[in-house]
Enzyme design. Structure first.
Site, PDB file in Angstrom:
ATOM      1  N   LYS A 244       0.886  -1.074   0.013  1.00 10.24           N
ATOM      2  CA  LYS A 244       0.063   0.087   0.002  1.00 10.24           C
ATOM      3  C   LYS A 244       0.785   1.174   0.106  1.00 10.24           C
ATOM      4  CE  LYS A 244      -3.738  -2.090   3.050  1.00 10.24           C
ATOM      5  NZ  LYS A 244      -4.671  -1.829   2.026  1.00 10.24           N
ATOM      6  N   ARG A 318     -10.383 -11.528   1.416  1.00 11.62           N
ATOM      7  CA  ARG A 318     -11.084 -12.669   0.936  1.00 11.62           C
ATOM      8  C   ARG A 318     -10.657 -13.966   0.889  1.00 11.62           C
ATOM      9  NH1 ARG A 318     -11.536  -9.046  -4.607  1.00 11.62           N
ATOM     10  NH2 ARG A 318     -11.104  -7.375  -2.717  1.00 11.62           N
TER      11      ARG A 318
END
Length: 470
Positions: A244, A318
């Site tokens: 990130k 996920r």
């Protein structure tokens, strides 16, 4: 804060009175309130020190307006040296006692763990009623438990990643289980390998902190339904090798919000004595970088045998949920409902704003009931619908499925559809995905929610279960 129900006939020596105002007509202090430009509007508040009164406005006779009003008044109360306050409950406030109690307790919350100077001011709130009925006593008791669960979630979410990593999350789960007299099992990475949960295992393998699979179980006698709650417990998310930007890493302690909500909700369900068997599954993982990190282009195999092409290691939640959902369905049979909670996508925040949960699944009625439960509990939620065209966006040419879509649009929905691949056919109509990326952590005060963790998911889940009793 200590909250008491006090009958009107009993003696009361509170230091100050809080008055909730919907109209200034007939108020003793209406003239001075008008001079101070006080209006009977949400979040409008004034302290009349000489009169020892706090006036606070509210616009509607609903949960949110009343909860915001009392939270605003409590914050003003905390700025004084008074230690006790009273509120004379009219019929409207008695009918909204839940909002009054929860608004006060949630509005009082402050996360001061890392402050060198802490205020330990103890305050008391006396709710003056005509008669203490069993119904009012029940609402007070339940609202205290629910508020405590929300505040527990907030504290876990706000705790720095250096102090809250997977093994700590497991310890907290064990402490909550002990307090609520429910069972707790914790499994490590060897278990994940043995049980072929390599999607979850891969996400955490570069961290110095071992990943933990947490399973809480509440099994009351004669349970009428069986419910499974699954939470994403990313104690910190650097993005992995798909690192990130530095600004986007700030606040990523919040990526454990779904798992924290599940832990606190299980605690509250047991304390409330709800007549359902409820399981809480949390994948506690830290997504870091290192020589052992999983990589873009890796092909992972989940517990149900499906293969996943990794195209972005920052789409890690996920992957953790995929194995946790499979674990839940393999270990727990005859499930009536299976809900998962995750700060899953920034796309959901873009789509519905930072205060609203996105609800997804295959059962339209179930989704709408979940939205209704959220709204009645004081949380905001809306449905996001699956469709056949977005399903194609997560197709992989080299594996069964890709962990990110080939389009920048509809990211919250494609993430939910990814998870649908790990819901077994018999549970398709029983499953809901809650994307709490927006409301779980907001870096500004909103209503009765503080800066940071809000405890999103706890109240709406409990309300949904309580509606099953009704």
């Amino acid at each position: 804060m200590k909250i008491n129900l006090v009958e009107k006939s009993a003696k009361n020596s509170s230091d100050i009175e809080i008055v909730l105002v919907k109209t200034l007509d007939g108020l003793k202090d209406s003239e001075i309130l008008e001079i101070l430009d006080f209006k009977a509007k949400d979040e409008s508040c004034v302290l009349l020190a000489e009169s020892k009164k706090i006036y606070v406005g509210f616009e509607e006779n609903d949960y949110d307006s009343i909860a915001i009003a009392i939270a605003t008044a409590i914050k003003k109360f905390q700025t004084t040296k008074f230690k006790s306050a009273k509120i004379k409950l009219c019929e409207v406030l008695e009918n909204n006692l839940k909002a009054l109690v929860e608004g006060a307790l949630l509005g009082e919350y402050k996360f001061t763990h890392y402050k060198s100077e802490k205020e330990n001011k103890k305050i008391e709130l006396n709710l003056i009623v005509k008669e203490k009925t069993p119904e009012l006593e029940k609402v007070l008791k339940e609202s205290k438990i629910i508020s405590k669960a929300v505040n527990k979630t907030r504290t876990m979410v706000n705790t720095a990643p250096a102090d809250f990593y997977p093994s700590v999350m497991a310890e907290v789960a064990q402490e909550l289980a002990k307090d609520a007299n429910i069972s707790c099992e914790v499994y490590g990475e060897k278990y994940l390998e043995k049980n072929k949960m390599m999607a979850m295992h891969s996400v955490g393998r570069a961290s110095i902190h071992e990943s933990k699979l947490i399973h809480l179980s509440y099994k009351p006698k004669n349970a009428t339904k069986k419910i499974v709650l699954v939470g994403k417990g990313l104690t910190y998310d650097s993005g992995g090798l798909s690192l990130k930007p530095s600004d986007s890493m700030v606040g990523m302690k919040m990526d454990k919000s779904g798992g924290c909500a599940v832990l606190s909700t299980l605690w509250a369900i047991a304390k409330l004595g709800l007549p359902f068997e409820v399981h809480g599954i949390v994948g506690a993982v830290e997504n870091m970088i290192g020589g052992n990190a999983y990589k873009p282009d890796d092909i992972l195999k989940a517990k149900n045998g499906k293969t996943i092409e990794v195209r972005n290691t920052d789409a890690e939640g996920r992957l953790v949920l995929a194995d946790c959902l499979c674990f839940a369905q393999d270990e727990i049979k005859d499930i009536d409902y299976i809900f998962d909670y995750a700060t899953l996508t920034g796309a959901c925040v873009v789509g519905v704003g930072q205060y609203t949960t996105g609800i997804m699944g295959n059962n339209e009625i179930l989704k709408r009931n979940a939205v209704l439960s959220a709204l009645k509990s004081g949380e905001y939620a809306t449905t996001l619908d699956f469709n056949r065209y977005l399903k194609k966006a997560i197709k992989s040419e080299v594996a069964d499925i890709c962990n990110v879509a080939n389009t920048r649009y509809g990211g919250a929905i494609t993430a939910g559809m990814f998870l649908d691949n790990f819901i077994y056919d018999e549970n398709k109509e029983k499953w809901i995905h809650f994307d709490i990326a927006g409301p779980a952590y907001v870096e500004s005060v909103w209503g009765y929610n503080p800066h940071g963790g809000s405890g999103a998911g706890v109240r709406m889940t409990i309300k949904f279960l309580q509606n099953l009793i009704d």
